[in-house]
Design a protein around this motif. Sequence first.
Motif, PDB file in Angstrom:
ATOM      1  N   GLU A 233       0.825  -1.217   0.000  1.00 23.63           N
ATOM      2  CA  GLU A 233       0.000   0.000   0.000  1.00 23.63           C
ATOM      3  C   GLU A 233       0.858   1.267   0.000  1.00 23.63           C
ATOM      4  O   GLU A 233       0.341   2.369  -0.152  1.00 23.63           O
ATOM      5  N   LYS A 234       2.191   1.106   0.158  1.00 20.60           N
ATOM      6  CA  LYS A 234       3.083   2.257   0.104  1.00 20.60           C
ATOM      7  C   LYS A 234       3.574   2.558  -1.316  1.00 20.60           C
ATOM      8  O   LYS A 234       4.322   3.511  -1.523  1.00 20.60           O
ATOM      9  N   ALA A 235       3.130   1.745  -2.265  1.00 20.97           N
ATOM     10  CA  ALA A 235       3.521   1.966  -3.659  1.00 20.97           C
ATOM     11  C   ALA A 235       2.938   3.285  -4.161  1.00 20.97           C
ATOM     12  O   ALA A 235       2.009   3.837  -3.578  1.00 20.97           O
ATOM     13  N   SER A 236       3.490   3.782  -5.259  1.00 18.12           N
ATOM     14  CA  SER A 236       3.010   5.049  -5.815  1.00 18.12           C
ATOM     15  C   SER A 236       1.587   4.877  -6.343  1.00 18.12           C
ATOM     16  O   SER A 236       1.178   3.768  -6.729  1.00 18.12           O
ATOM     17  N   PRO A 237       0.827   5.954  -6.371  1.00 19.55           N
ATOM     18  CA  PRO A 237      -0.536   5.889  -6.929  1.00 19.55           C
ATOM     19  C   PRO A 237      -0.556   5.364  -8.357  1.00 19.55           C
ATOM     20  O   PRO A 237      -1.499   4.668  -8.752  1.00 19.55           O
ATOM     21  N   GLU A 238       0.492   5.675  -9.131  1.00 20.05           N
ATOM     22  CA  GLU A 238       0.548   5.235 -10.514  1.00 20.05           C
ATOM     23  C   GLU A 238       0.677   3.723 -10.616  1.00 20.05           C
ATOM     24  O   GLU A 238       0.013   3.080 -11.444  1.00 20.05           O
ATOM     25  N   VAL A 239       1.521   3.134  -9.761  1.00 17.69           N
ATOM     26  CA  VAL A 239       1.693   1.677  -9.758  1.00 17.69           C
ATOM     27  C   VAL A 239       0.399   0.998  -9.324  1.00 17.69           C
ATOM     28  O   VAL A 239      -0.052   0.010  -9.940  1.00 17.69           O
ATOM     29  N   ILE A 240      -0.215   1.503  -8.277  1.00 18.56           N
ATOM     30  CA  ILE A 240      -1.465   0.913  -7.775  1.00 18.56           C
ATOM     31  C   ILE A 240      -2.559   1.001  -8.832  1.00 18.56           C
ATOM     32  O   ILE A 240      -3.292   0.036  -9.056  1.00 18.56           O
ATOM     33  N   LYS A 241      -2.659   2.150  -9.498  1.00 19.30           N
ATOM     34  CA  LYS A 241      -3.657   2.322 -10.555  1.00 19.30           C
ATOM     35  C   LYS A 241      -3.422   1.350 -11.694  1.00 19.30           C
ATOM     36  O   LYS A 241      -4.350   0.715 -12.202  1.00 19.30           O
ATOM     37  N   ARG A 242      -2.152   1.205 -12.098  1.00 26.00           N
ATOM     38  CA  ARG A 242      -1.811   0.325 -13.216  1.00 26.00           C
ATOM     39  C   ARG A 242      -2.107  -1.130 -12.891  1.00 26.00           C
ATOM     40  O   ARG A 242      -2.629  -1.880 -13.717  1.00 26.00           O
ATOM     41  N   GLU A 243      -1.803  -1.548 -11.683  1.00 31.21           N
ATOM     42  CA  GLU A 243      -1.931  -2.956 -11.310  1.00 31.21           C
ATOM     43  C   GLU A 243      -3.350  -3.349 -10.885  1.00 31.21           C
ATOM     44  O   GLU A 243      -3.764  -4.484 -11.100  1.00 31.21           O
ATOM     45  N   THR A 244      -4.080  -2.407 -10.279  1.00 32.89           N
ATOM     46  CA  THR A 244      -5.390  -2.765  -9.716  1.00 32.89           C
ATOM     47  C   THR A 244      -6.564  -2.015 -10.329  1.00 32.89           C
ATOM     48  O   THR A 244      -7.711  -2.427 -10.181  1.00 32.89           O
ATOM     49  N   GLY A 245      -6.277  -0.907 -11.011  1.00 37.86           N
ATOM     50  CA  GLY A 245      -7.365  -0.084 -11.535  1.00 37.86           C
ATOM     51  C   GLY A 245      -8.022   0.780 -10.478  1.00 37.86           C
ATOM     52  O   GLY A 245      -9.030   1.438 -10.739  1.00 37.86           O
ATOM     53  N   LEU A 246      -7.439   0.813  -9.257  1.00 40.50           N
ATOM     54  CA  LEU A 246      -8.016   1.568  -8.144  1.00 40.50           C
ATOM     55  C   LEU A 246      -7.152   2.778  -7.802  1.00 40.50           C
ATOM     56  O   LEU A 246      -5.955   2.798  -8.072  1.00 40.50           O
TER      57      LEU A 246
END
Length: 276
Positions: A233-246
Amino acid sequence: MKLGEIQKLKIEKKVEFGVYLSDGQDRVLLPKKQVPEGAGIGDEISAFVYKDSKDRLIATTNMPKLTLGQYGVLSVSQVNKVGAFLDWGLEKDLFLPFKEMTRQPSEGDEILVRVYIDKSERLCASMKGIYELLSKKPPYQVGDEVEARIYEFGHDFGTFVALEDKYSSMIPRHEDVSKYRIGDVIMVRITGIKEDGKCDVTIRDKAYVQMEDDAEAILELIDSYAGVLPFSEKASPEVIKRETGLSKAAFKRAIGRLYKERKITLNDGKIRRAVD
């Protein structure tokens, strides 16, 4: 003679293949099958003036779904190497050039377009410039659920939609719209109304409802990575968006729920599927 407009014209001359209509200066042919029964010289007729397949001015008493300067929803009847053709209620379809597309539609799609005159003095359709034509006076309140049609993707701000095909609105860019196509009609929820009348909307459910779906999707993603996510959950917003769509906030809410339900563990900075 006003190209692309419905106008009152007088019958000036009868010929074997129809009648000629005049505005006092110019005249245009109204084909025989379009002439109202009993109409005679000097009678006034409401007609729409456009161009036939040979780019000649012609009149019709059939009324198109859109006239010059108007916008609305038209169905795509054909797509070929020069563009698309739209059913606007006349014998000759309305041409939509590739350069006037915000995203290429497919046959059968229903899309928002406006009517304009191109450099060759032909009536054409455009998917661009819809934003300026939509109303900024919505009759909604925050929390209302409304039908919306997608008319433009790919902006830095988000995805533009027309509420009930009339009102200006936008889905924020962090929400995943990858499964949708141009012209799709979806349900959205009003999250805010700006001072200028433009609406902010979301395709997501209220947080407490959406969290369940997000949590299940994350569990499936963890399983696809053999039980351990390659980011936290400490990943960048861009990584989280790319991987989960959230968004990062939605991801953290879902992770918190899964942890509380003891479906995952959070050790050594890793998100793992809990072992029963």
